[in-house]
Design an enzyme around this catalytic site. Structure first.
Site, PDB file in Angstrom:
ATOM      1  N   ASN A  10      -1.767 -18.964 -29.336  1.00  0.00           N
ATOM      2  CA  ASN A  10      -3.021 -18.384 -28.676  1.00  0.00           C
ATOM      3  C   ASN A  10      -3.031 -17.177 -29.410  1.00  0.00           C
ATOM      4  O   ASN A  10      -2.637 -16.143 -29.227  1.00  0.00           O
ATOM      5  CB  ASN A  10      -2.381 -17.912 -27.408  1.00  0.00           C
ATOM      6  CG  ASN A  10      -3.617 -17.338 -26.406  1.00  0.00           C
ATOM      7  OD1 ASN A  10      -4.499 -17.286 -27.019  1.00  0.00           O
ATOM      8  ND2 ASN A  10      -3.114 -16.868 -25.315  1.00  0.00           N
ATOM      9  N   TRP A  11      -4.329 -17.443 -30.163  1.00  0.00           N
ATOM     10  CA  TRP A  11      -4.530 -15.986 -31.031  1.00  0.00           C
ATOM     11  C   TRP A  11      -5.461 -14.837 -30.004  1.00  0.00           C
ATOM     12  O   TRP A  11      -5.803 -13.983 -30.584  1.00  0.00           O
ATOM     13  CB  TRP A  11      -5.563 -16.401 -32.067  1.00  0.00           C
ATOM     14  CG  TRP A  11      -4.760 -17.064 -33.221  1.00  0.00           C
ATOM     15  CD1 TRP A  11      -3.316 -17.206 -33.533  1.00  0.00           C
ATOM     16  CD2 TRP A  11      -5.511 -17.706 -34.363  1.00  0.00           C
ATOM     17  NE1 TRP A  11      -3.121 -17.826 -34.436  1.00  0.00           N
ATOM     18  CE2 TRP A  11      -4.214 -18.268 -35.189  1.00  0.00           C
ATOM     19  CE3 TRP A  11      -6.463 -17.966 -34.982  1.00  0.00           C
ATOM     20  CZ2 TRP A  11      -4.318 -18.688 -36.494  1.00  0.00           C
ATOM     21  CZ3 TRP A  11      -6.731 -18.783 -36.116  1.00  0.00           C
ATOM     22  CH2 TRP A  11      -5.758 -18.978 -36.893  1.00  0.00           C
ATOM     23  N   LYS A  12      -5.892 -15.435 -28.814  1.00  0.00           N
ATOM     24  CA  LYS A  12      -6.432 -14.340 -28.029  1.00  0.00           C
ATOM     25  C   LYS A  12      -7.742 -13.836 -28.598  1.00  0.00           C
ATOM     26  O   LYS A  12      -8.184 -14.856 -29.521  1.00  0.00           O
ATOM     27  CB  LYS A  12      -5.415 -13.319 -27.733  1.00  0.00           C
ATOM     28  CG  LYS A  12      -4.096 -13.733 -27.013  1.00  0.00           C
ATOM     29  CD  LYS A  12      -3.429 -12.855 -26.146  1.00  0.00           C
ATOM     30  CE  LYS A  12      -2.175 -13.571 -25.473  1.00  0.00           C
ATOM     31  NZ  LYS A  12      -1.213 -12.800 -24.887  1.00  0.00           N
ATOM     32  N   HIS A  96      -5.032 -19.242 -18.085  1.00  0.00           N
ATOM     33  CA  HIS A  96      -4.055 -18.178 -18.767  1.00  0.00           C
ATOM     34  C   HIS A  96      -4.085 -16.894 -17.898  1.00  0.00           C
ATOM     35  O   HIS A  96      -5.029 -16.572 -17.182  1.00  0.00           O
ATOM     36  CB  HIS A  96      -4.494 -17.664 -20.342  1.00  0.00           C
ATOM     37  CG  HIS A  96      -3.562 -16.731 -21.004  1.00  0.00           C
ATOM     38  ND1 HIS A  96      -3.633 -15.399 -20.840  1.00  0.00           N
ATOM     39  CD2 HIS A  96      -2.525 -17.073 -21.883  1.00  0.00           C
ATOM     40  CE1 HIS A  96      -2.557 -15.152 -21.464  1.00  0.00           C
ATOM     41  NE2 HIS A  96      -1.804 -16.209 -22.233  1.00  0.00           N
ATOM     42  N   GLU A  98      -4.524 -13.859 -18.645  1.00  0.00           N
ATOM     43  CA  GLU A  98      -5.261 -12.727 -18.650  1.00  0.00           C
ATOM     44  C   GLU A  98      -6.710 -13.393 -18.382  1.00  0.00           C
ATOM     45  O   GLU A  98      -7.588 -12.357 -17.957  1.00  0.00           O
ATOM     46  CB  GLU A  98      -5.348 -12.767 -20.321  1.00  0.00           C
ATOM     47  CG  GLU A  98      -4.228 -11.975 -20.523  1.00  0.00           C
ATOM     48  CD  GLU A  98      -3.745 -12.107 -22.179  1.00  0.00           C
ATOM     49  OE1 GLU A  98      -4.646 -12.655 -23.095  1.00  0.00           O
ATOM     50  OE2 GLU A  98      -2.750 -11.831 -22.298  1.00  0.00           O
ATOM     51  N   GLU A 170       4.423 -18.733 -18.065  1.00  0.00           N
ATOM     52  CA  GLU A 170       4.409 -17.453 -19.049  1.00  0.00           C
ATOM     53  C   GLU A 170       4.658 -16.310 -17.764  1.00  0.00           C
ATOM     54  O   GLU A 170       3.567 -16.011 -17.311  1.00  0.00           O
ATOM     55  CB  GLU A 170       2.931 -17.300 -19.602  1.00  0.00           C
ATOM     56  CG  GLU A 170       2.635 -18.450 -20.682  1.00  0.00           C
ATOM     57  CD  GLU A 170       1.736 -17.873 -21.675  1.00  0.00           C
ATOM     58  OE1 GLU A 170       1.988 -17.569 -22.987  1.00  0.00           O
ATOM     59  OE2 GLU A 170       0.671 -17.359 -21.294  1.00  0.00           O
ATOM     60  N   GLY A 176       3.274  -9.768 -24.113  1.00  0.00           N
ATOM     61  CA  GLY A 176       3.079  -8.717 -24.951  1.00  0.00           C
ATOM     62  C   GLY A 176       3.622  -7.587 -24.614  1.00  0.00           C
ATOM     63  O   GLY A 176       3.464  -6.291 -25.040  1.00  0.00           O
ATOM     64  N   SER A 216       6.400 -12.881 -25.305  1.00  0.00           N
ATOM     65  CA  SER A 216       7.346 -12.188 -26.360  1.00  0.00           C
ATOM     66  C   SER A 216       8.115 -13.295 -26.952  1.00  0.00           C
ATOM     67  O   SER A 216       9.382 -13.092 -27.321  1.00  0.00           O
ATOM     68  CB  SER A 216       7.758 -11.126 -25.857  1.00  0.00           C
ATOM     69  OG  SER A 216       7.037 -10.248 -25.203  1.00  0.00           O
ATOM     70  N   GLY A 237       1.929 -15.732 -28.187  1.00  0.00           N
ATOM     71  CA  GLY A 237       0.698 -14.714 -28.807  1.00  0.00           C
ATOM     72  C   GLY A 237       0.844 -13.916 -30.120  1.00  0.00           C
ATOM     73  O   GLY A 237       0.675 -14.400 -30.936  1.00  0.00           O
ATOM     74  N   GLY A 238       1.238 -12.694 -29.819  1.00  0.00           N
ATOM     75  CA  GLY A 238       1.329 -11.680 -30.973  1.00  0.00           C
ATOM     76  C   GLY A 238       2.054 -12.358 -32.158  1.00  0.00           C
ATOM     77  O   GLY A 238       1.515 -12.315 -33.296  1.00  0.00           O
TER      78      GLY A 238
HETATM   79  P1  13P Z   1       2.954 -12.768 -26.394  1.00  0.00           P
HETATM   80  O1  13P Z   1       3.621 -13.679 -27.274  1.00  0.00           O
HETATM   81  O2  13P Z   1       2.089 -11.847 -27.463  1.00  0.00           O
HETATM   82  O3  13P Z   1       3.777 -12.287 -25.373  1.00  0.00           O
HETATM   83  O4  13P Z   1       1.546 -13.590 -25.702  1.00  0.00           O
HETATM   84  C1  13P Z   1       2.178 -14.554 -24.886  1.00  0.00           C
HETATM   85  C2  13P Z   1       0.934 -15.153 -24.262  1.00  0.00           C
HETATM   86  O5  13P Z   1       0.107 -14.737 -23.636  1.00  0.00           O
HETATM   87  C3  13P Z   1       0.600 -16.642 -24.968  1.00  0.00           C
HETATM   88  O6  13P Z   1      -0.389 -17.224 -24.310  1.00  0.00           O
END
Ligand code: 13P
Length: 252
Positions: A10-12, A96, A98, A170, A176, A216, A237-238
């Protein structure tokens, strides 16, 4: 029951199209021939056609971070399921945290989006998870049950279809933050989610459904997490933003 793991990036709201292209150019050779797991990238909508073109003929699928539930219409800024599939996207994230936190997505909206994704043959990844306060006050199980029940309202399908549905657990406190759920905490939550799916859709569908962990995930904790019987892959994500770190997670 063996379920093929899905490792999803997930590149957000990161990367330009040039940066996305550079990622794919570096990443594809790193995972060439990798068939043990499914791999998917979730770029922003403006990047999606370029990423689809760059991944064509490879073992890497491409999906959206969000779709709208309506077929089409006056919904400024939104992307429809039909637009996604026409652009070559095959998967979508739904709900998600977010989206829930910043864009007011409710379980009802998640449910409508799930119906739309299924209608269009898009593989949905429904995201659920508790916030820290809910975990600390012992509400994790009830929050997860409510989110799962809400997401699946009105869904009763043949096993072939339900097995294409993916859930991502999640925990919001792990996103994050560098604070990962332990494999045991994650596996416990996955069991709660699977039991709920079993009640709603039956034990066969529940046994076939993949439940990913997100929050994470890094190369150094991926093996312990995905190695759990209950954990069928990762939503990253990250650590998915750099080709070498995401490839290392794919090869956990
Ligand atoms: P991180 O891996 O940056 O914690 O993000 C997780 C996430 O929200 C994937 O959708």
């Amino acid at each position: 029951m063996s379920r093929k793991a899905l490792i999803a990036a997930n590149w957000k709201m990161y990367k330009t199209s040039a940066e996305a292209q550079a990622f794919v150019d570096a990443f594809l050779p790193m995972v060439a021939g990798h068939t043990r797991d499914e791999i998917a990238l979730f770029p922003s909508p403006v990047l999606l056609p370029g990423v689809v073109a760059a991944c064509k003929g490879s073992n890497v699928a491409v999906g959206a971070q969000n779709i709208h539930f309506a077929e089409e219409g006056a919904y400024t800024g939104e992307t429809s399921a039909r637009q996604l599939t026409a652009a070559g996207g095959t998967h979508t994230l739904i709900g998600h945290s977010e989206r829930r936190q910043y864009f007011g997505e409710t379980d009802e909206i998640v449910n409508k989006k799930l119906h739309t994704a299924l209608k269009h043959g898009i593989v949905p990844i429904i995201c659920v998870g508790e916030v820290l306060e809910e975990r600390e006050s012992g509400k994790t199980a009830s929050v997860l049950k409510t989110q799962v029940t809400g997401a699946f309202a009105g869904v009763s399908l043949a096993r072939e279809v339900t097995s294409s549905i993916v859930i991502a657990y999640e925990p919001v406190w792990a996103i994050g933050t560098g604070r990962t759920a332990t494999p045991e905490i994650a596996a416990d939550a996955h069991r709660i989610i699977r039991a709920e799916v079993s009640k709603l859709l039956g034990s066969d569908a529940a046994a076939a459904m993949r439940i990913l962990y997100g929050g994470s995930v890094k190369p150094d904790n991926a093996t312990a997490l995905i190695g759990q019987e209950e954990i069928d892959g990762a939503l990253v994500g990250g650590a998915s933003l750099k080709p070498d770190s995401f490839a290392a997670i794919v090869k956990y």
